[in-house]
Design a protein around this motif. Structure first.
Motif, PDB file in Angstrom:
ATOM      1  N   ILE A 367       0.868  -1.183   0.000  1.00  0.00           N
ATOM      2  CA  ILE A 367       0.000   0.000   0.000  1.00  0.00           C
ATOM      3  C   ILE A 367       0.899   1.225   0.000  1.00  0.00           C
ATOM      4  CG2 ILE A 367      -1.713   1.328   1.281  1.00  0.00           C
ATOM      5  CD1 ILE A 367      -2.794  -1.285   2.411  1.00  0.00           C
ATOM      6  N   ASP A 368       0.769   2.050  -1.032  1.00  0.00           N
ATOM      7  CA  ASP A 368       1.593   3.249  -1.162  1.00  0.00           C
ATOM      8  C   ASP A 368       0.725   4.487  -0.965  1.00  0.00           C
ATOM      9  OD1 ASP A 368       3.804   1.717  -1.745  1.00  0.00           O
ATOM     10  OD2 ASP A 368       3.522   1.835  -3.924  1.00  0.00           O
ATOM     11  N   VAL A 369       1.276   5.443  -0.244  1.00  0.00           N
ATOM     12  CA  VAL A 369       0.627   6.744  -0.047  1.00  0.00           C
ATOM     13  C   VAL A 369       1.543   7.796  -0.646  1.00  0.00           C
ATOM     14  CG1 VAL A 369      -0.302   8.393   1.611  1.00  0.00           C
ATOM     15  CG2 VAL A 369      -0.517   5.934   2.048  1.00  0.00           C
ATOM     16  N   ASN A 370       1.062   8.523  -1.647  1.00  0.00           N
ATOM     17  CA  ASN A 370       1.873   9.513  -2.356  1.00  0.00           C
ATOM     18  C   ASN A 370       1.176  10.865  -2.359  1.00  0.00           C
ATOM     19  OD1 ASN A 370       3.622   7.334  -3.160  1.00  0.00           O
ATOM     20  ND2 ASN A 370       2.185   6.881  -4.820  1.00  0.00           N
ATOM     21  N   GLY A 371       1.973  11.918  -2.389  1.00  0.00           N
ATOM     22  CA  GLY A 371       1.434  13.264  -2.546  1.00  0.00           C
ATOM     23  C   GLY A 371       1.179  14.006  -1.267  1.00  0.00           C
ATOM     24  N   ASN A 372       1.295  13.338  -0.114  1.00  0.00           N
ATOM     25  CA  ASN A 372       1.040  14.010   1.161  1.00  0.00           C
ATOM     26  C   ASN A 372       2.320  14.668   1.663  1.00  0.00           C
ATOM     27  OD1 ASN A 372       1.852  11.223   1.364  1.00  0.00           O
ATOM     28  ND2 ASN A 372       1.629  11.391   3.594  1.00  0.00           N
ATOM     29  N   THR A 373       2.261  15.976   1.825  1.00  0.00           N
ATOM     30  CA  THR A 373       3.415  16.728   2.341  1.00  0.00           C
ATOM     31  C   THR A 373       3.234  17.108   3.795  1.00  0.00           C
ATOM     32  OG1 THR A 373       2.436  18.782   1.505  1.00  0.00           O
ATOM     33  CG2 THR A 373       3.982  17.625   0.057  1.00  0.00           C
ATOM     34  N   LEU A 374       1.993  17.417   4.194  1.00  0.00           N
ATOM     35  CA  LEU A 374       1.712  17.782   5.585  1.00  0.00           C
ATOM     36  C   LEU A 374       1.158  16.600   6.365  1.00  0.00           C
ATOM     37  CD1 LEU A 374       1.293  19.853   7.914  1.00  0.00           C
ATOM     38  CD2 LEU A 374      -0.955  20.332   6.910  1.00  0.00           C
ATOM     39  N   THR A 375       0.199  15.919   5.770  1.00  0.00           N
ATOM     40  CA  THR A 375      -0.479  14.823   6.462  1.00  0.00           C
ATOM     41  C   THR A 375       0.450  13.626   6.620  1.00  0.00           C
ATOM     42  OG1 THR A 375      -2.540  15.539   5.436  1.00  0.00           O
ATOM     43  CG2 THR A 375      -2.526  13.365   6.445  1.00  0.00           C
ATOM     44  N   GLN A 376       0.518  13.105   7.815  1.00  0.00           N
ATOM     45  CA  GLN A 376       1.351  11.942   8.072  1.00  0.00           C
ATOM     46  C   GLN A 376       0.758  10.704   7.389  1.00  0.00           C
ATOM     47  OE1 GLN A 376       1.975  11.472  12.273  1.00  0.00           O
ATOM     48  NE2 GLN A 376       2.760  13.554  12.550  1.00  0.00           N
ATOM     49  N   ASP A 377       1.649   9.793   6.998  1.00  0.00           N
ATOM     50  CA  ASP A 377       1.211   8.571   6.317  1.00  0.00           C
ATOM     51  C   ASP A 377       0.190   7.796   7.141  1.00  0.00           C
ATOM     52  OD1 ASP A 377       2.789   9.124   4.180  1.00  0.00           O
ATOM     53  OD2 ASP A 377       3.892   7.235   4.208  1.00  0.00           O
ATOM     54  N   LYS A 378       0.390   7.749   8.424  1.00  0.00           N
ATOM     55  CA  LYS A 378      -0.476   6.919   9.259  1.00  0.00           C
ATOM     56  C   LYS A 378      -1.920   7.414   9.262  1.00  0.00           C
ATOM     57  CE  LYS A 378       0.340   9.277  13.693  1.00  0.00           C
ATOM     58  NZ  LYS A 378       0.796   9.107  15.091  1.00  0.00           N
ATOM     59  N   VAL A 379      -2.105   8.734   9.043  1.00  0.00           N
ATOM     60  CA  VAL A 379      -3.466   9.278   8.998  1.00  0.00           C
ATOM     61  C   VAL A 379      -4.232   8.687   7.827  1.00  0.00           C
ATOM     62  CG1 VAL A 379      -4.803  11.398   8.734  1.00  0.00           C
ATOM     63  CG2 VAL A 379      -2.758  11.387  10.172  1.00  0.00           C
ATOM     64  N   VAL A 380      -3.554   8.450   6.711  1.00  0.00           N
ATOM     65  CA  VAL A 380      -4.199   7.847   5.542  1.00  0.00           C
ATOM     66  C   VAL A 380      -4.269   6.332   5.683  1.00  0.00           C
ATOM     67  CG1 VAL A 380      -4.134   7.640   3.032  1.00  0.00           C
ATOM     68  CG2 VAL A 380      -3.337   9.751   4.118  1.00  0.00           C
ATOM     69  N   ARG A 381      -3.183   5.731   6.116  1.00  0.00           N
ATOM     70  CA  ARG A 381      -3.128   4.261   6.181  1.00  0.00           C
ATOM     71  C   ARG A 381      -4.148   3.685   7.153  1.00  0.00           C
ATOM     72  NH1 ARG A 381       1.150   1.675   3.915  1.00  0.00           N
ATOM     73  NH2 ARG A 381       2.765   2.981   2.952  1.00  0.00           N
ATOM     74  N   ARG A 382      -4.425   4.376   8.233  1.00  0.00           N
ATOM     75  CA  ARG A 382      -5.349   3.801   9.213  1.00  0.00           C
ATOM     76  C   ARG A 382      -6.798   3.802   8.723  1.00  0.00           C
ATOM     77  NH1 ARG A 382      -4.145   8.704  13.473  1.00  0.00           N
ATOM     78  NH2 ARG A 382      -5.560  10.287  12.644  1.00  0.00           N
ATOM     79  N   GLU A 383      -7.061   4.481   7.599  1.00  0.00           N
ATOM     80  CA  GLU A 383      -8.403   4.440   7.026  1.00  0.00           C
ATOM     81  C   GLU A 383      -8.585   3.280   6.060  1.00  0.00           C
ATOM     82  OE1 GLU A 383     -10.670   6.327   8.215  1.00  0.00           O
ATOM     83  OE2 GLU A 383      -9.264   7.483   9.428  1.00  0.00           O
ATOM     84  N   PHE A 384      -7.490   2.611   5.694  1.00  0.00           N
ATOM     85  CA  PHE A 384      -7.597   1.452   4.802  1.00  0.00           C
ATOM     86  C   PHE A 384      -8.234   0.285   5.555  1.00  0.00           C
ATOM     87  CE2 PHE A 384      -4.712   3.622   1.967  1.00  0.00           C
ATOM     88  CZ  PHE A 384      -5.043   3.112   0.712  1.00  0.00           C
ATOM     89  N   ARG A 385      -9.150  -0.387   4.878  1.00  0.00           N
ATOM     90  CA  ARG A 385      -9.793  -1.566   5.466  1.00  0.00           C
ATOM     91  C   ARG A 385      -9.044  -2.838   5.087  1.00  0.00           C
ATOM     92  NH1 ARG A 385     -11.902   0.441   9.496  1.00  0.00           N
ATOM     93  NH2 ARG A 385     -10.208   1.866   8.999  1.00  0.00           N
ATOM     94  N   LEU A 386      -7.929  -2.684   4.341  1.00  0.00           N
ATOM     95  CA  LEU A 386      -7.084  -3.807   3.960  1.00  0.00           C
ATOM     96  C   LEU A 386      -5.672  -3.539   4.463  1.00  0.00           C
ATOM     97  CD1 LEU A 386      -8.201  -4.303   0.258  1.00  0.00           C
ATOM     98  CD2 LEU A 386      -8.600  -5.917   2.089  1.00  0.00           C
ATOM     99  N   ALA A 387      -4.960  -4.594   4.782  1.00  0.00           N
ATOM    100  CA  ALA A 387      -3.555  -4.479   5.176  1.00  0.00           C
ATOM    101  C   ALA A 387      -2.703  -5.254   4.179  1.00  0.00           C
ATOM    102  CB  ALA A 387      -3.356  -5.026   6.590  1.00  0.00           C
ATOM    103  N   GLU A 388      -1.434  -4.938   4.153  1.00  0.00           N
ATOM    104  CA  GLU A 388      -0.520  -5.638   3.254  1.00  0.00           C
ATOM    105  C   GLU A 388      -0.472  -7.119   3.608  1.00  0.00           C
ATOM    106  OE1 GLU A 388       2.933  -3.334   3.955  1.00  0.00           O
ATOM    107  OE2 GLU A 388       2.418  -1.773   2.501  1.00  0.00           O
ATOM    108  N   GLY A 389      -0.685  -7.958   2.600  1.00  0.00           N
ATOM    109  CA  GLY A 389      -0.743  -9.407   2.806  1.00  0.00           C
ATOM    110  C   GLY A 389      -2.146  -9.947   2.847  1.00  0.00           C
TER     111      GLY A 389
END
Length: 872
Positions: A367-389
């Protein structure tokens, strides 16, 4: 010098005519002997005159004439063509004398400025990037012609086919010019008429309703769909085909679509020629699956179409999408569902076999998060209902997309992209975000029919330091309310799926009633307190929210209006005669310690302006963990939104509540009074219940003055004024309420939609009741004499039908008014009306026209309400 560009140029043929030698005159008398053939002239030297910016050698390099070559008229003609082809010269002449070739040139001018005149609908910054001419470039006729055509094309795209462009040139010194484009924009070309030929099953009106393009009519003055657009014409042909295919006409086709411009170039007349063909039914419908988790026979039984149903191409497309989603939910990200058609023109049937090709089960590689300069990655990743694997699931990907969009931190058209991974059974999910400002500084001013002038200011950051936290402060002021509040929300405490929020506030509220058209302050309530919240998700769509609230309330009455001197104690006290027992009971300082919880279910697609989904909540609050207010309060609400197509959205909502006091109260005289405080009860009216004034529904005490004979002025016994504008009307709330709403949002044209105009029709129903019947009084005016002999009047109350004891020094008393208790009924009140929402340049504007169809005695209906504000 100002002149038409078309008259500013000489054709190359003119130069050739000047360069060609004149033929010698022939004698008519006697034949002339043939002259010997002259030897060709050899070019001895080439001279260039008239050049200003260009070097002579540069000009010579453009032609093929060279020193030592033979000079011929053919070579000179070719040289002229070569020089004109460079588009650097306005005029060229070539002469030869004694082997010296003279090239005389007049260079094209340099453009000083480009000027546009008459362009109001299309500004200069929209035209300039589209044309070729620019300052400091060499002027050429071909570029001018191309630019004129380009400007006209720009106006055609805006639907202005009558636009004309006249280019002109202003001569300046040093061989410079200003180019002026005089533009006549003309009116916007509308679609005057849409004609349809060949249709027999469906009327012209039915088919026009399916098109995006509409006929220009007066009632469509806000719509942009009445303008002619060639792209829209092609789209409408597709819309017609889709419509017929959904009705079973599989052979339908549009034979031709012609748009004719009227002679005045103001309007278009569009004519469609169609062939409807025969109507088909579904034949055998099958599913052939090569996926091991899918049984074709079982799936075929669950398909929405059945044999002998009318054929519907849209249903087929929806079925393909549904099968793909089902395959994606089982981990087949690249499942391929293709329909195979078996058409029988003899039986007019269309058999369909849905073929599901074999595909590997897919897992999330990364799962890649691109384009966020201010927002931390975890803020986006924790909204995913899927995890890697995890096994791929298309439903979970869609849910993840909706959750990230609901944050409000990124672009509106956000989608989680799916890309192939390092192996056929691997997939990469990419969240390519575009951050947008999440800080808000808002100052607003407005006018409300409820609170008169309103001033508000707020500062909020919804993504504080890129952590997803929300902090804010707000201040509001109006004639009847004032408040200040600080708030903080952390959606994930210690990166756990638990939310926390806190609010600290001070609110001052002035309750009021009406005596006729005059609004009177009744009581003032000041509340200082705080609230703590803790949220815990139970499922993907359901969460539990607990809260604790501590309020310090101070309720006061205006002493000059509602207080009187107690002759026994000699102190000022709240007068039942002036204020009523229910108001006197409300005053005092109280502490409310409230523990509450809410169970919330939410599947809305958009929390600001939903178009589909459900929401429901159940809340319970218990006051009594300390403090001197004790009650249990329950509330429930639910809403459902239905998209009806073509922009129509229908919604149903319902709510209700109950409050029960956990204490019994009596007044100082020992009379049992309502156990629930006046400030804790439920009220109903504007703006929640349209068609009634604020607090216009439910239990109320009305004081009616004694009626008098209009002729003599004498008091009429047991007769009271029935004119509402002379009543003193006090809503006292209830312990139970219910309310329901049904609303249909009506779409307008795209132009109105872009302006934020949203009309609707609605129906509201509700009631509030359950209050203990209060003790009603008669109010008397007593005529009294003071110890110094002066006359004065005082007020006294007694139960209805009884007379109070005369006060000290009072000789006479006369009935002034009587209290009546109305509105304590569970019977529904119903109102219907139309609403108008507009996000105007001045701010949000809401207008309602409603009529109360069902009401009870004492209710206060109101037809027209509005609210408007501004932001700057």
């Amino acid at each position: 010098m100002l002149g038409l560009l078309g008259s500013s140029f000489l054709a190359p043929a003119a130069a050739l005519a000047q360069a060609a030698p004149a033929p010698a005159a022939t004698a008519a008398a006697a034949p002339v002997p043939a002259a010997p053939v002259a030897a060709p002239t050899v070019i001895q030297r080439i001279e260039v005159i008239g050049s200003q910016r260009l070097e002579p050698d540069t000009i010579i390099s453009y032609i093929r004439l060279r020193t030592g070559q033979a000079y011929t008229e053919t070579a000179a003609d070719q040289a002229l063509k070569d020089l004109y082809a460079t588009e650097l010269f306005a005029d060229v002449q070539i002469r030869q004398a004694n082997g010296v070739v003279t090239v005389q040139v007049k260079e094209n001018p340099v453009i000083n400025r480009i000027i546009f005149e008459g362009n109001k609908r299309l500004k200069e910054d929209k035209i300039s990037p589209e044309i070729k001419l620019a300052p400091r470039q060499i002027f050429t006729r071909s570029k001018v012609r191309a630019d004129v055509a380009r400007i006209i094309e720009l106006y055609k795209r805006q639907g202005r086919f009558a636009a004309t462009v006249e280019p002109k040139m202003v001569q300046l010194d040093q061989n410079r010019v200003d180019i002026v484009f005089e533009i006549s924009e003309g009116p916007k070309s509308k679609v005057r008429q849409i004609n349809i030929l060949g249709n027999e099953v469906f009327s012209d009106g039915e088919l026009r309703s399916e098109m995006v393009t509409k006929q220009s009519r007066a009632f469509r003055f806000l719509s942009s769909r009445t303008s002619y657009d060639p792209d829209r014409l092609a789209y409408d042909q597709q819309k017609l085909r889709q419509f017929y295919l959904t009705k079973g006409y599989a052979d339908f086709r549009v034979v031709s679509a012609v748009a004719e411009l009227t002679p005045d170039k103001h309007d278009f007349i569009i004519t469609y020629v169609v062939e409807e063909g025969k109507r088909y039914k579904f034949g055998d419908v099958k599913v052939e699956s090569q996926l091991r988790d899918f049984d074709g026979d079982v799936l075929a039984k669950q398909l929405p179409m059945k044999k002998d149903d009318w054929y519907n191409a849209k249903l087929v497309e929806d079925t393909i999408d549904k099968l793909n989603q089902t395959a994606g939910a089982f981990g087949y990200a690249f499942a391929d569902v293709r329909p195979s058609y078996d058409r029988s023109k003899e039986n007019l049937t269309m058999g369909i076999t849905f073929q599901i090709a074999e595909a590997p089960r897919v897992y999330v590689e990364r799962i890649d998060v691109n384009g966020n300069t201010l927002t931390q990655d975890k803020v986006v990743r924790r909204e995913f209902r899927l995890a890697e694997g995890d096994a791929f699931n298309s439903l979970q990907v869609k849910r993840s997309t909706n959750r990230i969009k609901s944050l409000g931190y990124f672009q509106e058209k956000f989608e989680v992209e799916q890309k192939p991974g390092s192996a056929p059974d691997r997939i990469v999910l990419e969240a390519n975000v575009e951050e947008r400002p999440t800080g808000e500084l808002q100052l607003s001013a407005g006018f409300s029919s409820i609170e008169s002038f309103i001033l508000q200011a707020s500062v909020q950051q919804r993504n504080f330091r890129g952590r997803g936290q929300t902090v804010g402060t707000s201040v509001s002021y109006s004639r009847y309310s004032k408040s200040v509040e600080l708030s903080f929300t952390e959606p994930y405490v210690f990166d756990r799926n638990v939310s926390f929020g806190a609010n600290i506030y001070r609110r001052d509220f002035n309750s009021f009633n009406f005596t006729g058209q005059n609004r009177n302050n009744i009581y003032q309530q000041s509340t200082t307190g705080f609230q703590l919240r803790l949220g815990l998700p139970l499922t993907e769509y359901m969460s539990l929210i607990g809260r604790y609230t501590l309020n310090l309330d101070d309720v006061t009455l205006d002493q000059a209006t509602y207080y009187a001197l107690n002759p026994v104690s000699g102190q000022l006290e709240c007068s039942n005669a002036l204020a009523g027992r229910y108001l006197c009971d409300a005053i005092g300082k109280r502490t409310s310690s409230i523990l509450g919880a809410s169970l919330v279910y939410d599947t809305l697609d958009n929390r600001v302006r939903p178009t589909r989904g459900n929401t429901a909540s159940v809340s319970a609050d218990f006051a009594g963990l300390g403090g001197n207010v004790k009650y249990a309060r329950f509330r429930a609400n639910a809403a459902k939104f239905f998209p009806l197509g073509k922009g129509f959205v229908f919604s149903l909502s319902a709510e209700g509540g109950a409050i029960k006091a956990l204490q019994k109260r009596v007044d100082p005289s020992g009379v049992r009074i309502e156990d629930v405080y006046l400030t804790d009860r439920f009220y109903m009216g504007e703006p929640e219940f349209r068609g009634f004034d604020i607090r216009g529904v439910g239990p109320r005490i009305v004081r009616k003055p004694v009626a008098t004979d209009p002729a003599t002025g004498a008091v009429l016994p047991n007769t009271f004024v029935e004119t509402r504008d002379r009543w003193q009307d006090d809503a006292i709330g209830g312990r139970y309420y219910y309310q329901g709403r049904a609303e249909l949002e009506i779409p307008l044209g795209s132009g109105a939609r872009e302006m934020g105009i949203r009309p609707s029709i609605f129906a509201d129903i509700g009631a509030v009741w359950g209050i203990r019947t209060p003790e009603l009084n008669d109010v008397y005016v007593q005529t009294c004499t003071a110890s110094d002999g002066s006359q004065f009047t005082s007020f006294a109350t007694a139960r209805t039908g009884q007379q109070p004891v005369l006060g000290t020094g009072c000789a006479t008393q006369e009935l002034s008014s009587r209290e009546f208790f109305y509105g304590n009924s569970v019977r529904p009140r119903v109102a219907v009306g139309i609403g108008f929402n507009w996000n105007s340049p001045f701010g949000p504007f809401r207008l309602n026209f409603a009529r109360a169809l069902l009401k009870e005695l004492g209710d206060d209906p109101k037809t027209f309400t509005f609210n408007v504000g501004t932001q700057f």
